[in-house]
Design an enzyme around this catalytic site. Structure first.
Site, short mmCIF file in Angstrom:
data_model
loop_
_atom_site.label_atom_id
_atom_site.label_comp_id
_atom_site.label_asym_id
_atom_site.label_seq_id
_atom_site.Cartn_x
_atom_site.Cartn_y
_atom_site.Cartn_z
N GLY A 50 28.82 60.51 11.28
CA GLY A 50 29.49 61.56 10.52
C GLY A 50 29.45 61.42 9.01
O GLY A 50 29.62 62.39 8.29
N GLU A 104 33.55 56.58 5.10
CA GLU A 104 33.92 57.19 6.39
C GLU A 104 34.04 58.71 6.22
O GLU A 104 34.43 59.19 5.15
CB GLU A 104 35.23 56.56 6.86
CG GLU A 104 35.85 57.13 8.11
CD GLU A 104 35.03 56.92 9.38
OE1 GLU A 104 33.83 57.23 9.36
OE2 GLU A 104 35.60 56.47 10.39
N ASP A 105 33.75 59.45 7.29
CA ASP A 105 33.83 60.91 7.19
C ASP A 105 35.26 61.41 7.17
O ASP A 105 35.65 62.22 6.34
CB ASP A 105 33.02 61.58 8.32
CG ASP A 105 33.40 61.10 9.72
OD1 ASP A 105 34.26 60.20 9.86
OD2 ASP A 105 32.81 61.61 10.69
N ASP A 108 41.76 60.15 10.94
CA ASP A 108 42.61 61.00 11.79
C ASP A 108 43.77 60.12 12.26
O ASP A 108 44.76 59.95 11.56
CB ASP A 108 41.71 61.52 12.92
CG ASP A 108 42.40 62.50 13.83
OD1 ASP A 108 43.44 63.04 13.47
OD2 ASP A 108 41.87 62.74 14.93
N LYS A 136 43.41 63.35 7.38
CA LYS A 136 44.41 64.19 8.05
C LYS A 136 45.68 63.35 8.20
O LYS A 136 45.89 62.73 9.25
CB LYS A 136 43.91 64.63 9.43
CG LYS A 136 42.70 65.55 9.37
CD LYS A 136 42.52 66.34 10.65
CE LYS A 136 41.79 65.59 11.71
NZ LYS A 136 41.29 66.44 12.81
N PHE A 157 40.74 70.65 13.81
CA PHE A 157 39.47 69.99 14.12
C PHE A 157 38.38 70.66 13.29
O PHE A 157 38.12 71.86 13.44
CB PHE A 157 39.15 70.07 15.61
CG PHE A 157 38.00 69.18 15.97
CD1 PHE A 157 38.20 67.84 16.24
CD2 PHE A 157 36.70 69.67 16.00
CE1 PHE A 157 37.14 67.00 16.55
CE2 PHE A 157 35.63 68.84 16.30
CZ PHE A 157 35.86 67.51 16.58
N VAL A 158 37.75 69.88 12.41
CA VAL A 158 36.78 70.46 11.48
C VAL A 158 35.36 69.98 11.79
O VAL A 158 35.17 68.91 12.38
CB VAL A 158 37.13 70.11 10.01
CG1 VAL A 158 38.40 70.82 9.58
CG2 VAL A 158 37.25 68.62 9.79
N ASP A 164 30.68 66.56 13.45
CA ASP A 164 30.12 67.28 14.61
C ASP A 164 31.20 67.71 15.59
O ASP A 164 32.35 67.26 15.53
CB ASP A 164 29.14 66.38 15.36
CG ASP A 164 29.88 65.29 16.17
OD1 ASP A 164 30.79 64.65 15.61
OD2 ASP A 164 29.57 65.13 17.36
N ARG A 170 26.60 69.41 12.45
CA ARG A 170 26.57 68.44 11.34
C ARG A 170 25.86 69.01 10.12
O ARG A 170 26.12 68.60 8.99
CB ARG A 170 25.83 67.16 11.76
CG ARG A 170 26.54 66.33 12.83
CD ARG A 170 25.88 64.96 12.93
NE ARG A 170 26.20 64.26 14.15
CZ ARG A 170 27.32 63.55 14.34
NH1 ARG A 170 28.22 63.46 13.39
NH2 ARG A 170 27.53 62.92 15.48
P1 5GP Z 1 40.48 58.10 14.02
O1 5GP Z 1 40.13 56.79 14.64
O2 5GP Z 1 41.02 57.99 12.61
O3 5GP Z 1 41.38 58.91 14.90
O4 5GP Z 1 39.19 58.97 13.98
C1 5GP Z 1 38.12 58.78 13.15
C2 5GP Z 1 36.89 59.45 13.72
O5 5GP Z 1 37.25 60.55 14.58
C3 5GP Z 1 36.06 60.06 12.65
O6 5GP Z 1 35.13 59.15 12.15
C4 5GP Z 1 35.40 61.23 13.35
O7 5GP Z 1 34.23 60.82 13.98
C5 5GP Z 1 36.39 61.64 14.42
N1 5GP Z 1 37.23 62.80 14.00
C6 5GP Z 1 38.55 62.79 13.73
N2 5GP Z 1 38.98 64.02 13.38
C7 5GP Z 1 37.89 64.83 13.43
C8 5GP Z 1 37.69 66.21 13.13
O8 5GP Z 1 38.58 67.00 12.75
N3 5GP Z 1 36.42 66.68 13.29
C9 5GP Z 1 35.39 65.88 13.70
N4 5GP Z 1 34.19 66.47 13.82
N5 5GP Z 1 35.55 64.57 13.97
C10 5GP Z 1 36.79 64.05 13.83
#
Ligand code: 5GP
Length: 183
Positions: A50, A104-105, A108, A136, A157-158, A164, A170
């Protein structure tokens, strides 16, 4: 808000961040990081897949000597975090003694980065920080401190700009919100 210069994808309900907004913010981040790390060599760790687009735009805004390495982690299936983080691809070079900036993208729940930071700390980098394109904050399950954040966004969710949904979208040049699946 200024609309994207390209037509919206039919499955996207609206653009949250336009190409212009993204470009402008990445310029600011690049300038800030270049100031903060002046006189040092930076190792950017791009978290696949991402962060590829964010990373390639960000590094071109850096006025520092920098190297790039990659990791791939897995904790997501579709729109849901599984909570179990696995390293699918590890760094090619040592992190020991280096100034590491994890790129990092999106943050969450924070579970992925929390795991990754603990993992990288054990390798004795000189410094270890995070640069996240999106954040977020409402969704956090564990605390993660990102020194650099592109944009804070609501709990949606973006997709696009590297992000993706089941490997699609992407390549959208903006960040958009997906329409709910049609029944
Ligand atoms: P976390 O471990 O912080 O919950 O999630 C991180 C990963 O979840 C990100 O690197 C991404 O791959 C995925 N992710 C979390 N939220 C989103 C979102 O809104 N859209 C997309 N496409 N991926 C997300």
């Amino acid at each position: 808000m200024k609309q994207p210069t390209v037509a919206l994808h039919p499955n996207v309900s609206r653009a949250l961040l336009t190409e212009d907004q993204i470009r402008e913010r990445i310029r600011e981040l690049g300038a800030q990081i270049s100031r903060d790390y002046a006189g040092r060599n930076l190792t950017l760790v791009c978290i696949l897949k991402g962060s590829v687009i964010f990373m390639s735009d960000l590094m071109r805004e850096l006025t520092l000597p920098c190297t790039v390495d990659f990791m791939r982690l897995s904790s997501y299936a579709g729109k849901e975090s599984t909570g179990v983080v696995r390293v699918m691809l590890d760094l090619g070079e040592t992190a020991e003694g280096r100034d590491i900036l994890v790129v990092e993208d999106i943050i969450d729940t924070g579970l992925t980065l929390s795991y990754l930071m603990q993992n990288l700390k054990t390798r004795n980098p000189r410094s270890l920080e995070i640069c996240a394109f999106l954040d977020k904050p409402e969704c956090r399950k564990v605390q993660v401190r990102a020194k650099y954040v592109g944009f804070q966004i609501p709990n949606e969710f973006v997709v696009g700009y590297g992000l993706d949904y089941n490997e699609e979208y992407r390549n959208l040049p903006y960040v958009g919100i997906l329409k709910p699946p049609q029944a």
